[in-house]
Design a protein around this motif. Structure first.
Motif, mmCIF file in Angstrom:
data_model
loop_
_atom_site.group_PDB
_atom_site.id
_atom_site.type_symbol
_atom_site.label_atom_id
_atom_site.label_comp_id
_atom_site.label_asym_id
_atom_site.label_seq_id
_atom_site.Cartn_x
_atom_site.Cartn_y
_atom_site.Cartn_z
ATOM 1 N N GLU A 1 -37.972 13.353 11.942
ATOM 2 C CA GLU A 1 -39.022 13.506 10.946
ATOM 3 C C GLU A 1 -39.160 14.650 10.029
ATOM 4 O O GLU A 1 -39.352 14.230 8.872
ATOM 5 C CB GLU A 1 -40.654 13.125 11.857
ATOM 6 C CG GLU A 1 -40.718 11.831 12.541
ATOM 7 C CD GLU A 1 -42.164 11.813 12.854
ATOM 8 O OE1 GLU A 1 -43.383 12.091 12.557
ATOM 9 O OE2 GLU A 1 -42.491 11.032 13.901
ATOM 10 N N ARG B 1 -29.300 -4.273 1.189
ATOM 11 C CA ARG B 1 -30.186 -3.487 2.152
ATOM 12 C C ARG B 1 -30.120 -3.757 3.424
ATOM 13 O O ARG B 1 -29.529 -4.857 3.846
ATOM 14 C CB ARG B 1 -31.762 -3.688 1.608
ATOM 15 C CG ARG B 1 -32.048 -3.491 0.140
ATOM 16 C CD ARG B 1 -31.940 -2.155 -0.105
ATOM 17 N NE ARG B 1 -32.339 -1.941 -1.677
ATOM 18 C CZ ARG B 1 -31.645 -1.878 -2.597
ATOM 19 N NH1 ARG B 1 -30.342 -1.911 -2.367
ATOM 20 N NH2 ARG B 1 -32.197 -1.659 -3.899
ATOM 21 N N ARG C 1 -32.764 -4.588 6.395
ATOM 22 C CA ARG C 1 -34.185 -4.745 6.902
ATOM 23 C C ARG C 1 -34.187 -5.346 8.035
ATOM 24 O O ARG C 1 -33.438 -5.743 9.018
ATOM 25 C CB ARG C 1 -34.517 -5.876 5.845
ATOM 26 C CG ARG C 1 -34.432 -5.582 4.341
ATOM 27 C CD ARG C 1 -35.912 -4.465 4.055
ATOM 28 N NE ARG C 1 -36.024 -4.129 2.781
ATOM 29 C CZ ARG C 1 -35.385 -3.166 2.222
ATOM 30 N NH1 ARG C 1 -34.661 -2.314 2.938
ATOM 31 N NH2 ARG C 1 -35.729 -2.618 0.739
ATOM 32 N N ARG D 1 -40.457 -2.609 17.852
ATOM 33 C CA ARG D 1 -40.714 -1.196 17.713
ATOM 34 C C ARG D 1 -40.208 -0.234 19.115
ATOM 35 O O ARG D 1 -41.054 0.645 19.277
ATOM 36 C CB ARG D 1 -42.341 -0.984 17.560
ATOM 37 C CG ARG D 1 -42.856 -1.846 16.334
ATOM 38 C CD ARG D 1 -42.386 -1.410 15.127
ATOM 39 N NE ARG D 1 -43.065 -1.901 13.972
ATOM 40 C CZ ARG D 1 -43.059 -3.415 13.504
ATOM 41 N NH1 ARG D 1 -41.759 -3.956 13.980
ATOM 42 N NH2 ARG D 1 -43.713 -3.514 12.259
ATOM 43 N N GLY E 1 -42.892 5.653 10.941
ATOM 44 C CA GLY E 1 -43.206 5.109 9.809
ATOM 45 C C GLY E 1 -42.194 4.118 8.879
ATOM 46 O O GLY E 1 -42.868 3.031 8.601
ATOM 47 N N ASP E 2 -41.105 4.395 9.025
ATOM 48 C CA ASP E 2 -40.202 3.582 8.359
ATOM 49 C C ASP E 2 -40.054 2.236 9.147
ATOM 50 O O ASP E 2 -40.090 1.115 8.653
ATOM 51 C CB ASP E 2 -38.531 4.201 8.178
ATOM 52 C CG ASP E 2 -38.711 5.243 7.580
ATOM 53 O OD1 ASP E 2 -39.219 5.237 6.512
ATOM 54 O OD2 ASP E 2 -37.971 6.307 8.100
ATOM 55 N N ASP F 1 -42.447 0.882 11.054
ATOM 56 C CA ASP F 1 -43.834 0.005 10.873
ATOM 57 C C ASP F 1 -43.544 -0.577 9.468
ATOM 58 O O ASP F 1 -44.333 -1.736 9.273
ATOM 59 C CB ASP F 1 -45.025 0.981 10.786
ATOM 60 C CG ASP F 1 -45.022 1.746 12.186
ATOM 61 O OD1 ASP F 1 -44.778 1.085 13.052
ATOM 62 O OD2 ASP F 1 -45.856 2.829 12.390
ATOM 63 N N LYS F 2 -42.905 -0.032 8.601
ATOM 64 C CA LYS F 2 -42.687 -0.638 7.066
ATOM 65 C C LYS F 2 -41.752 -1.904 7.024
ATOM 66 O O LYS F 2 -41.687 -2.471 6.333
ATOM 67 C CB LYS F 2 -42.490 0.426 5.919
ATOM 68 C CG LYS F 2 -43.532 1.320 5.670
ATOM 69 C CD LYS F 2 -42.948 2.426 4.895
ATOM 70 C CE LYS F 2 -43.768 3.797 4.565
ATOM 71 N NZ LYS F 2 -43.416 4.603 3.530
ATOM 72 N N GLY F 3 -41.005 -1.833 8.214
ATOM 73 C CA GLY F 3 -40.001 -2.974 8.464
ATOM 74 C C GLY F 3 -38.630 -2.738 7.500
ATOM 75 O O GLY F 3 -38.172 -3.765 7.503
ATOM 76 N N ARG F 4 -38.214 -1.439 7.147
ATOM 77 C CA ARG F 4 -37.177 -1.046 6.570
ATOM 78 C C ARG F 4 -36.825 0.483 6.619
ATOM 79 O O ARG F 4 -37.707 0.945 6.818
ATOM 80 C CB ARG F 4 -37.489 -1.336 5.070
ATOM 81 C CG ARG F 4 -38.566 -0.425 4.360
ATOM 82 C CD ARG F 4 -38.457 -0.762 2.703
ATOM 83 N NE ARG F 4 -39.492 -0.121 2.240
ATOM 84 C CZ ARG F 4 -40.810 -0.078 1.819
ATOM 85 N NH1 ARG F 4 -41.129 -1.282 2.478
ATOM 86 N NH2 ARG F 4 -41.563 0.495 1.369
ATOM 87 N N GLY G 1 -35.713 4.203 5.661
ATOM 88 C CA GLY G 1 -36.321 5.116 4.760
ATOM 89 C C GLY G 1 -35.044 5.252 3.753
ATOM 90 O O GLY G 1 -34.040 4.737 3.602
#
Length: 445
Positions: free
Chosen positions: A279, A361, A363, A370, A386-387, A389-392, A394
């Motif tokens: 992080e 990409r 994905r 998780r 955080g990445d 949670d966004k499904g992709r 960083g």
């Protein structure tokens, strides 16, 4: 109907005629490479079908070009040319027929030893051979090592590298988890690169592409042309690589990054400790690399404006490179992630930003639980909570693919517009392997 006998005589005869033509023109290496390809036919591997067809279609162009040039010369000098056409015309037709036969059902019957990734193997072979042949033809100097020590033998090196690409492409596609194999191959590439540098310094300048030493510091891809006021070969090569494989230049083709990956793999952190480090690194990656990019480019411009000698500039570049080595040994080895690539190397930032022009990409799909297994494998701090949670991944993702093998649920995959995840993976690995093999042949100091 024309049928293949026990041995595919017509394709082999066509290859022999092309080899004889090459030998007559002084291309002994090309003739030997064509005979080598003919010998491979007896392995009966099915991935050779498109390879043979591609080579034979290239042969059609050779015969057509040779015939047109000879007819032009004879017509210009008033010599008869009809007999020439009557000889080369059937040879051209034979070569075209041979290409068709290789692709026919009879060709499939003879070259029948199939594997699941034959199309990708053939594509890797043809891409590697095509790129190396083009580079060899366009370069004003002997770009291949074989040509420097044994003039004319470059096609044999090209054949070897193309076969290596076909083999390696199959290995990577067959492996579900490619992380360990990728690092070994990457280290091997770097060892070849720096081994040739040492041989150039200690044994013979022929091991160096131009005979002039260039410091192997990636930051010089950007800073070098600014200081010199020219010399765009490396930036152009870097840019073309980004077009083909995006930011994967950092995880597959950078001659320095492999050592950062090795250093990071030596760390032993708990999952919680690794998550905290990732992080922090993800947060500082952009400002840190932007600072080093401005530093090296600003220093290069300042030295140029001040009229500084190349020796002073070389010392500055060497100190920057040595500082990066220190980051690997001291920080990456402790942190478990590639801090040199993430916070020190400015070309990593350029690759992450400009590499996005390539639509490939990584994905996640809805089956992601998780669990964090992918994050523990990622050395580029691209899979923070955080990445996920966004499904992709960083913005520091380099498409290395290590995370795919770590996911027990198959939730991660490559994505490319219009292709399935499996096809996108095949496309990416074929392109990456082809460039890896090409760089082994031409990426020299």
């Amino acid at each position: 109907m024309i049928r293949f006998p026990t041995v595919p005589v017509l394709p082999l005869l066509s290859l022999a005629l092309l080899a004889a033509h090459a030998l007559r023109a002084g291309g002994r290496g090309l003739a030997l490479a064509l005979f080598g390809l003919a010998a491979l036919v007896f392995t009966r591997r099915s991935w050779l079908r498109p390879v043979l067809a591609g080579v034979l279609l290239w042969g059609c162009l050779v015969w057509a070009g040779t015939g047109a040039e000879l007819v032009r010369l004879r017509a210009a000098t008033g010599e008869p040319w009809l007999r020439l056409v009557l000889i080369l015309g059937p040879v051209l037709a034979l070569t075209a027929l041979s290409a068709a036969l290789v692709l026919s059902a009879r060709g499939r019957e003879f070259l029948h030893r199939a594997t699941p990734n034959d199309a990708a193997r053939a594509a890797a072979f043809l891409a590697t051979a095509g790129l190396l042949l083009t580079a060899r033809a366009m370069s004003p100097l002997p770009i291949l090592l074989a040509d420097r020590f044994l003039p004319g033998s470059g096609p044999l090196e090209i054949l070897g590298l193309a076969l290596y690409a076909a083999w390696l492409c199959g290995r990577l596609l067959d492996a579900r988890d490619t992380a360990r194999l990728r690092l070994r191959l990457w280290l091997g590439f770097s060892i070849v690169f720096f081994g040739q540098l040492l041989l150039g310094l200690l044994v013979s300048e022929s091991f160096l592409m131009t005979g002039r030493l260039h410091l192997p510091v990636p930051a010089l891809i950007a800073a070098g042309p600014i200081f010199r006021g020219g010399g765009l070969f490396m930036p152009i090569l870097f840019g073309v690589t980004l077009l083909l494989v995006g930011p994967a230049w950092c995880s597959h083709l950078c001659y320095i990054g492999a050592w950062d990956g090795l250093a990071a793999s030596r760390a032993r952190l708990s999952p919680a400790e690794l998550a905290r480090v990732q992080e922090r690194a993800a947060r500082w990656a952009l400002p840190a690399r932007l600072s080093t990019l401005l530093l090296v480019c600003g220093a290069a411009l300042g030295l140029r404006l001040l009229g500084a000698s190349w020796l002073l500039a070389a010392w500055g570049a060497a100190l920057f490179g040595l500082a990066g080595v220190g980051v690997m040994i001291i920080l990456s080895r402790r942190a478990g992630i590639m801090l040199h690539c993430l916070t020190w190397c400015p070309m990593g930032l350029v690759a992450n930003l400009l590499g996005r022009i390539n639509p490939l990409r990584v994905r996640m799909d809805a089956s992601c639980t998780r669990c964090g297994a992918c994050a523990r494998r990622c050395r580029y701090a691209a899979l923070t909570p955080g990445d996920i949670d966004k499904g992709r991944p960083g913005p520091t993702c380099t498409l290395c693919g290590d995370c795919l093998g770590a996911c027990a649920h198959g939730s991660l995959g490559y994505r490319f517009p219009g292709l399935s995840a499996a096809s996108a993976r095949t496309l990416f690995l074929t392109a990456a392997v082809s460039l890896h093999a090409v760089f082994l042949g031409v990426a020299r100091i």
